[in-house]
Design a protein around this motif. Sequence first.
Motif, mmCIF file in Angstrom:
data_model
loop_
_atom_site.group_PDB
_atom_site.id
_atom_site.type_symbol
_atom_site.label_atom_id
_atom_site.label_comp_id
_atom_site.label_asym_id
_atom_site.label_seq_id
_atom_site.Cartn_x
_atom_site.Cartn_y
_atom_site.Cartn_z
ATOM 1 N N ASP A 28 27.503 -24.615 -13.962
ATOM 2 C CA ASP A 28 28.395 -24.488 -12.840
ATOM 3 C C ASP A 28 29.635 -25.079 -13.243
ATOM 4 O OD1 ASP A 28 26.408 -23.860 -10.514
ATOM 5 O OD2 ASP A 28 25.730 -26.018 -10.585
ATOM 6 N N VAL A 29 29.710 -25.950 -14.063
ATOM 7 C CA VAL A 29 30.907 -26.245 -14.646
ATOM 8 C C VAL A 29 30.687 -26.869 -16.000
ATOM 9 C CG1 VAL A 29 30.592 -28.847 -13.796
ATOM 10 C CG2 VAL A 29 33.026 -27.872 -14.291
ATOM 11 N N LEU A 87 30.702 -21.158 -14.584
ATOM 12 C CA LEU A 87 31.263 -20.549 -13.550
ATOM 13 C C LEU A 87 32.688 -21.384 -13.546
ATOM 14 C CD1 LEU A 87 30.857 -18.693 -10.929
ATOM 15 C CD2 LEU A 87 29.950 -20.791 -9.691
ATOM 16 N N GLN A 88 32.845 -22.525 -14.104
ATOM 17 C CA GLN A 88 34.358 -22.852 -13.830
ATOM 18 C C GLN A 88 34.429 -23.872 -15.191
ATOM 19 O OE1 GLN A 88 35.617 -23.848 -9.731
ATOM 20 N NE2 GLN A 88 33.581 -24.476 -9.476
ATOM 21 N N THR A 113 39.822 -24.015 -13.760
ATOM 22 C CA THR A 113 40.023 -22.589 -13.773
ATOM 23 C C THR A 113 38.599 -22.042 -13.301
ATOM 24 O OG1 THR A 113 41.495 -22.528 -15.770
ATOM 25 C CG2 THR A 113 40.524 -20.344 -15.283
ATOM 26 N N HIS A 114 38.604 -21.237 -12.342
ATOM 27 C CA HIS A 114 37.164 -20.491 -11.896
ATOM 28 C C HIS A 114 37.171 -19.183 -12.667
ATOM 29 C CE1 HIS A 114 34.346 -19.767 -8.882
ATOM 30 N NE2 HIS A 114 34.625 -18.458 -8.867
ATOM 31 N N LEU A 132 36.593 -28.180 -7.169
ATOM 32 C CA LEU A 132 35.778 -27.673 -7.552
ATOM 33 C C LEU A 132 34.842 -26.898 -6.548
ATOM 34 C CD1 LEU A 132 34.618 -29.936 -10.585
ATOM 35 C CD2 LEU A 132 35.355 -27.729 -10.704
ATOM 36 N N ALA A 166 36.924 -24.185 -4.968
ATOM 37 C CA ALA A 166 37.115 -22.739 -5.982
ATOM 38 C C ALA A 166 35.654 -22.262 -5.805
ATOM 39 C CB ALA A 166 37.411 -23.534 -7.114
ATOM 40 N N LEU A 167 34.547 -23.037 -5.779
ATOM 41 C CA LEU A 167 33.340 -22.244 -5.514
ATOM 42 C C LEU A 167 33.186 -21.235 -4.317
ATOM 43 C CD1 LEU A 167 30.439 -21.783 -6.988
ATOM 44 C CD2 LEU A 167 29.662 -24.009 -5.672
ATOM 45 N N ARG A 178 37.710 -18.295 -6.409
ATOM 46 C CA ARG A 178 39.010 -18.415 -7.228
ATOM 47 C C ARG A 178 39.792 -19.719 -7.376
ATOM 48 N NH1 ARG A 178 39.817 -15.203 -2.809
ATOM 49 N NH2 ARG A 178 41.706 -15.592 -1.682
ATOM 50 N N SER A 179 40.470 -19.966 -8.388
ATOM 51 C CA SER A 179 41.387 -21.202 -8.462
ATOM 52 C C SER A 179 42.839 -20.632 -8.737
ATOM 53 C CB SER A 179 40.872 -21.934 -9.406
ATOM 54 O OG SER A 179 40.883 -20.996 -10.869
#
Length: 242
Positions: A98-99, A156-157, A179-180, A215, A218-219, A223-224
Amino acid sequence: MRAFTPARIALGRAGHSQTTDTVLAFGLAHAQARDAVHAPLARAAIGQALEAAGFARLDAHSAAADRQQYLRRPDLGRRLDPASRARLAAARAVPGPDVVFVIADGLSAVAAERHALPLLQAVRPLLPGWRFGPVVVAEQARVALGDEIGAEMGTLQVVMLIGERPGLSSPDSLGIYLTHGPRVGRTDAERNCISNVRPQGLSYAEAAARLAFLLRGALALGRSGVDLKDDSGPALPPPGQS
């Protein structure tokens, strides 16, 4: 006023000149800022501390061969060298995390060494159930290096924890860039930034709360950047309240 700010105000004078202690303090701050820019990243020590705290880690290096080239060629600091690209691609998991967090020297390796791990320890409990990729320790890195790191690892991010440009009162300020959907070519408008993370600035708890909020946002948004606003509010209650 001086009790509430580290800014250079109400300095006093000796005749028509500044006082000796003021001049010496300015010289020290300037030297600390210059040293922070040129100091190498203690990659091995950071890696050991991460592993002791229960984080998996990987090492990476930008295409800038050394510090002098890094300072003269910002473009090289935004791309991985071939060995790092292959190493990260080999570590790619399916499904992707996820990150992925990246600890990067940026313009102040001191900031990354002092504040990145405490921030990671503060944010980890705020994201229960999230899949964390290995923490990447990146040398000679610019913010955009996270785009290629994230793309190679299929995350993802991506979150860059990077040393900010030193100031004359803050040689160890850490910046956070989210950043997403990271990929090479993302612009700064597609990132969210949290700056001045250090005990004398934004606390670890406050920064972690804002980062976790962004976070999750953005999910949900997909987008971010400019479309994602930080409406998290204060992370801690006022004094005297539970």
